[in-house]
Design a protein around this motif. Structure first.
Motif, short mmCIF file in Angstrom:
data_model
loop_
_atom_site.label_atom_id
_atom_site.label_comp_id
_atom_site.label_asym_id
_atom_site.label_seq_id
_atom_site.Cartn_x
_atom_site.Cartn_y
_atom_site.Cartn_z
N THR A 130 59.79 31.87 -20.71
CA THR A 130 60.06 32.11 -19.06
C THR A 130 59.69 30.76 -18.55
O THR A 130 58.71 30.10 -18.40
CB THR A 130 59.05 33.11 -18.59
OG1 THR A 130 59.16 34.39 -19.49
CG2 THR A 130 59.28 33.44 -16.98
N LEU A 131 60.93 30.71 -17.50
CA LEU A 131 60.63 29.20 -16.72
C LEU A 131 60.31 29.92 -15.29
O LEU A 131 60.88 30.64 -14.58
CB LEU A 131 62.15 28.88 -16.57
CG LEU A 131 62.25 27.48 -15.66
CD1 LEU A 131 61.22 26.48 -16.18
CD2 LEU A 131 63.62 27.11 -15.41
N GLU A 132 59.03 29.34 -14.95
CA GLU A 132 58.54 29.73 -13.60
C GLU A 132 58.20 28.78 -12.80
O GLU A 132 57.71 27.73 -13.09
CB GLU A 132 56.88 30.58 -13.92
CG GLU A 132 56.69 31.26 -12.64
CD GLU A 132 55.18 31.97 -12.85
OE1 GLU A 132 55.38 33.31 -13.00
OE2 GLU A 132 54.20 31.48 -12.82
N ASN A 136 54.58 26.25 -3.06
CA ASN A 136 53.65 26.33 -2.03
C ASN A 136 53.52 24.99 -1.41
O ASN A 136 54.51 24.62 -0.62
CB ASN A 136 52.07 26.94 -2.35
CG ASN A 136 51.71 26.10 -3.86
OD1 ASN A 136 51.94 25.25 -3.88
ND2 ASN A 136 51.38 27.07 -4.72
N ARG A 137 52.63 24.26 -1.51
CA ARG A 137 52.66 22.74 -0.92
C ARG A 137 53.21 21.87 -1.95
O ARG A 137 53.92 21.06 -1.17
CB ARG A 137 51.21 22.50 -1.01
CG ARG A 137 50.35 22.57 0.15
CD ARG A 137 48.90 22.21 0.24
NE ARG A 137 48.20 22.87 -1.04
CZ ARG A 137 46.90 22.67 -1.46
NH1 ARG A 137 46.31 21.56 -0.66
NH2 ARG A 137 46.30 23.13 -2.50
N ASP A 138 53.49 22.40 -3.17
CA ASP A 138 54.24 21.31 -4.02
C ASP A 138 55.05 22.28 -4.71
O ASP A 138 54.99 23.38 -4.64
CB ASP A 138 53.30 20.57 -4.81
CG ASP A 138 52.67 19.54 -4.30
OD1 ASP A 138 53.03 18.69 -3.40
OD2 ASP A 138 51.26 19.64 -4.37
N VAL A 139 56.01 21.78 -5.57
CA VAL A 139 56.89 22.52 -6.56
C VAL A 139 56.12 22.29 -7.76
O VAL A 139 56.23 21.36 -8.54
CB VAL A 139 58.37 22.06 -6.57
CG1 VAL A 139 59.26 22.88 -7.60
CG2 VAL A 139 58.94 22.11 -5.17
N ILE A 140 55.75 23.68 -8.47
CA ILE A 140 55.19 23.56 -9.77
C ILE A 140 56.10 24.29 -10.77
O ILE A 140 56.48 25.39 -10.55
CB ILE A 140 53.80 24.32 -9.70
CG1 ILE A 140 53.00 23.76 -8.71
CG2 ILE A 140 53.29 24.60 -11.16
CD1 ILE A 140 51.83 24.66 -8.29
N VAL A 141 56.29 23.42 -11.95
CA VAL A 141 57.22 24.10 -12.93
C VAL A 141 56.63 24.22 -14.11
O VAL A 141 55.93 23.30 -14.52
CB VAL A 141 58.49 23.06 -12.92
CG1 VAL A 141 59.39 23.62 -13.85
CG2 VAL A 141 59.36 22.79 -11.46
N GLN A 142 56.55 25.62 -14.60
CA GLN A 142 55.90 25.90 -15.75
C GLN A 142 56.81 26.48 -16.72
O GLN A 142 57.93 27.33 -16.62
CB GLN A 142 54.84 26.64 -15.44
CG GLN A 142 53.61 26.21 -14.45
CD GLN A 142 52.88 27.38 -14.16
OE1 GLN A 142 52.91 28.26 -14.17
NE2 GLN A 142 51.53 26.85 -14.41
N ILE A 143 56.79 26.24 -17.87
CA ILE A 143 57.46 26.98 -19.12
C ILE A 143 56.46 27.73 -19.96
O ILE A 143 55.43 27.09 -20.53
CB ILE A 143 58.06 25.93 -20.37
CG1 ILE A 143 58.95 25.07 -19.55
CG2 ILE A 143 58.85 26.76 -21.21
CD1 ILE A 143 59.58 23.71 -20.19
#
Length: 487
Positions: A130-132, A136-143
């Motif tokens: 899942t790409l999430e 919020n204050r930053d862009v957080i990209v999690q796999i």
């Protein structure tokens, strides 16, 4: 990314054009990161393996028993990485991730959007990953994926290391304070059990040592940042109850030494510590970030702890808060005093562990402790009747200087009945109250307090003229002809 056309087949149930445009802008940034770092190739696993190899080499410098336990933890984490690597290859996760990226580029991906008051979450699901993306204050990209974790057994190495029961009991109080500091900052909960999620290998290992028993570990996410790709380790201590909700309340009852350990792990958990040059001026800063929904309530508990330490160490702090986030900061000379007090409180074995694991914030605290400011406010002071007097070793006296003449007069009236030859005078807008050394010779408690301060200053001072003046002052306070300074 040049010439790329991006479209979205579905954006949840959101029809708001502004939100859709925002999502598209975020996804362009996300795709840039994914393509730049070629995340479908698991090179980031190899990077984590190299970190473990390096850490295993460095721990050889510490106590053999502790080193073996740390090595066993690192070995279990390494085995898990190889299993994760095998899963990634065997199940062709690389191909699936690359397919998700291509679907995003070509407008075939289903994009789910959730918005709250403070954040925007974008989710793209595959069969195994899942790409999430969280904005919020930053862009957080999690796999994310569902690869299961493993349980490792952590022995109570500190109990085994400290065979003496009374010494272990003292160390146990310090270890409790260390747990409280981490519980109050970075640590989370998993069904009332302590859980740590971290990208820092040293923090994962250090945290595990504090919670002997069964610790469940897994990779929670792969984080695709602007500057790098990192792994978030998730650890859950299955044989312990979390202190998360009550950490500050318990910490209020700690003594000075254990409070300093609590402060240390609060800094290690969610803080900052470093000495640096700013506009050609040497600065030092120690900071703790407080993140809480009920921030005011948390800050009141923090203030009780900070005031207790501030009074005993004579350090000042700044407290600033905004949008449910507060920063507790110690600057320059106050940061130096706090860093030195923390290092004095840390047991050698804990210090050796943090050294070997190369904790960045721990190394920052050590760096600050070595900073020499020409003048450290409060370092040469003792307390008399609740008032801070400066030790004037040049003129062999205690001095209090204030612009408030009424306050000075009240202090003078209070002191002149207890000490002979107390004087009061005015100079350049200040009122100065003085007590000569010879007037306090009979007061052993005050004399010893002055001696401790001067001995501490003597140990730190390299200038021979200053050392001679301090020695002269110590001789004046001594009942014999020798300087009584503990090593």
């Amino acid at each position: 990314m040049k010439g790329m056309i991006l479209s979205i087949s579905a954006v949840g149930e959101i029809n708001d054009l502004k939100t859709i445009n925002e999502v598209i802008i975020i996804l362009i940034e996300v795709l840039y990161r994914l393509l730049r770092w070629r995340v479908w190739v698991p090179w980031w696993l190899d990077k984590e393996k190299i970190k473990i190899f390096n850490s295993r080499d460095k721990i050889k410098t510490i106590n053999d028993k502790v080193a073996k336990v740390i090595d066993d933890i690192l070995n279990e984490m390494l085995k898990y990485l190889y299993q994760y690597d095998d899963y990634w290859i065997r199940n062709r996760v690389s191909n699936e991730l690359r397919g998700v990226i291509e679907d995003l580029i070509n407008g075939r991906a289903e994009v789910i959007v959730r918005r709250t008051e403070s954040s925007l979450t974008i989710t793209v699901r595959g069969s195994r990953i899942t790409l999430e993306i969280i904005r919020n204050r930053d862009v957080i990209v999690q796999i994310l994926n569902d690869f299961p974790g493993t349980t490792i057994r952590i022995p109570d190495v500190f109990k085994e290391f400290m065979k003496n029961k009374s010494k272990y009991e003292e160390l146990a109080k310090i270890l409790l304070a260390a747990k409280l500091g981490l519980a109050n900052t970075d640590e989370g909960e998993n069904k009332d059990k302590p859980r740590m999620r971290t990208t820092r290998l040293w923090q994962a290992v250090f945290w595990a040592l504090l919670y002997p028993g069964d610790v469940y570990i897994n990779i929670k996410s792969i984080n695709v940042n602007i500057e790098d790709v990192t792994i978030t380790w998730s650890l859950t201590a299955n044989n312990h109850i979390s202190y998360k909700e009550n950490a500050l309340k318990i910490a209020e009852g700690l003594d000075e030494k254990t409070l300093l350990i609590f402060l240390l792990t609060s800094i290690l958990g969610d803080g900052y510590a470093n000495a640096y040059l700013r506009r050609n001026r040497l600065r030092a800063r120690i900071e703790i970030t407080v993140n809480a929904a009920k921030l005011e309530e948390k800050l009141e508990e923090w203030k009780a702890i900070l005031e207790k330490l501030s009074k005993s160490l004579n350090v000042k702090y700044n407290l600033n808060s905004k949008n449910n986030v507060a920063n507790i900061s110690f600057y320059d000379s106050h940061a130096v005093k706090l860093a030195r007090a923390i290092l004095d409180a840390v047991p050698p074995i804990l210090g050796e562990v943090l050294d070997a694991l190369e904790s960045d914030k721990w190394l920052g605290i050590k760096k600050i402790s070595n900073v020499e400011f020409k003048y450290i406010r409060g370092e040469s002071q003792v307390e008399i009747y609740g008032e801070r007097f400066t030790i004037d070793y040049n003129n062999l006296r205690l001095v209090l200087s204030t612009k408030n003449s009424i306050r000075a007069l009240r202090i003078y009236e209070k002191l002149r009945n207890a000490y002979e030859k107390v004087s009061i005078r005015q100079k350049k807008g200040y009122t100065i109250v003085s007590i000569p050394f010879k007037a306090i010779i009979g007061n052993d408690e005050l004399r010893n307090a002055i001696r401790r301060v001067l001995c501490s200053k003597l140990r730190k001072t390299k200038n021979e003229k200053t050392r001679a003046k301090i020695i002269r002052a110590l001789m004046k306070l001594s009942s014999s002809k020798e300087i009584d300074c503990e090593p």
